[in-house]
Design an enzyme around this catalytic site. Structure first.
Site, PDB file in Angstrom:
ATOM      1  N   ASP A 156       0.102   3.010  -7.257  1.00 25.62           N
ATOM      2  CA  ASP A 156      -0.030   1.918  -6.302  1.00 25.62           C
ATOM      3  C   ASP A 156       1.282   1.820  -5.518  1.00 25.62           C
ATOM      4  OD1 ASP A 156      -2.075   0.021  -5.412  1.00 25.62           O
ATOM      5  OD2 ASP A 156      -0.639  -1.520  -5.949  1.00 25.62           O
ATOM      6  N   ASP A 203      -2.458   7.465  -8.884  1.00 25.76           N
ATOM      7  CA  ASP A 203      -1.191   7.104  -8.253  1.00 25.76           C
ATOM      8  C   ASP A 203      -0.624   5.864  -8.938  1.00 25.76           C
ATOM      9  OD1 ASP A 203      -1.885   4.519  -6.449  1.00 25.76           O
ATOM     10  OD2 ASP A 203      -3.599   5.882  -6.495  1.00 25.76           O
TER      11      ASP A 203
END
Length: 292
Positions: free
Chosen positions: A211, A209
């Site tokens: 973040d 991802d």
């Protein structure tokens, strides 16, 4: 000397396929219980030891993992080279979910973990200026590229305490001010302990991802992380399957000195060393303590 590859599997990586004569084995040591049994077998003639960092079924949180017991267990199993595989978030647009980063630096923001095998009765200071092994990292990068993975050579890993993800302000600080590339919760103090144990250590950070800093992605989506983890785990297992052919069965001395990190690190003079502490360090530092 025989090469023995140790693999620490992070989130999504709870087993290694294709090991010959594989058996889950208990390893006991003086630092408490490791995350799980270790799976010991051979892959293309090279001994391999696998440890699921969070335990099978993912029962350990980043803060509850007994990092000292994990590294001690690998050392007792004869491991010479440790491949740490872990999920992480990215601070860089060009480091996308599904990419792998061969971490070469860390900023340690963990605060509640035992970070050394040494202490009162036997004091030591090892250098972690360069906390990962370039030789081992290069082999992992080559293996990952052969699996079709986009690989980034080098990157700074921000190790946070967790188990919560970052606030937006923290994410921006780590990215914009500190210049970090990825963020995770488990590579510290693991990397420091591996150095104290004189083990070559490579960190394979698998991006799941962006973040919370990314304006188009918002807060971390656990469901999306899990979906990405599945693909990353398959690629990680493919990486591991290629390592025996790259590292070989005969282990040469590390050209970067990882396997000699304690050579001049222990400061406590032999007469002043605590026998109980020395006994606990039998696997970790027996090479130098036994010679004193």
């Amino acid at each position: 000397m025989e090469t023995v590859i140790g693999v620490i599997g992070g989130s999504g990586v709870y087993e290694i396929d294709g090991l010959e004569d594989a058996a889950w084995t208990d390893i006991t040591g003086p630092w408490g219980a490791p995350s799980d049994q270790v799976l010991i077998g051979r892959l293309d003639g090279v001994k391999m030891v696998f440890l699921p960092r969070h335990g099978r079924g993912h029962v350990q949180s980043p803060g509850s993992i007994n990092y000292r017991a994990n590294i001690d267990a690998l050392k007792r199993a004869g491991v010479t080279d440790v491949i740490s595989v872990s999920a992480c978030g990215s601070f860089r647009e060009g480091m996308a979910p599904g990419d792998f980063v061969m971490v070469d630096q860390f900023i340690d923001r963990t605060v509640a973990r035992e970070s050394s095998f040494f202490g009162p009765g036997c004091v030591a200071h090892v250098s972690v200026a360069h906390p990962t092994c370039p030789r081992l990292s290069a082999a992992c990068a080559e293996a990952a590229r052969a699996e079709g993975v986009t690989v980034h050579d080098g990157g700074t890993y921000l190790a946070m305490e967790g188990p919560q993800f970052s606030t937006l302000a923290e994410s921006k600080l780590y990215r914009e001010v500190w210049g970090c590339d990825v963020i995770g919760m488990t590579n510290m103090p693991e990397a420091k302990l591996a150095r104290e144990a004189e083990l070559c250590y490579a960190s394979v950070a698998m991006i799941t991802d962006y973040d919370s800093w990314h304006p188009d992605h918002g807060e971390v989506d656990v469901a999306q992380i899990i979906r990405t983890l599945t693909g990353n785990a398959d690629n990680a297992r493919g990486l591991v399957r290629r390592l025996p052919g790259l590292l070989g069965s005969e282990r040469q001395p590390c050209p970067y000195g990882c396997d000699r990190a304690l050579e001049y690190a222990i400061l406590t003079q032999p007469p002043a060393r605590d026998p109980a502490m020395v006994a606990k360090l039998d696997a970790i530092a027996g090479r130098v303590l036994g010679a004193a």
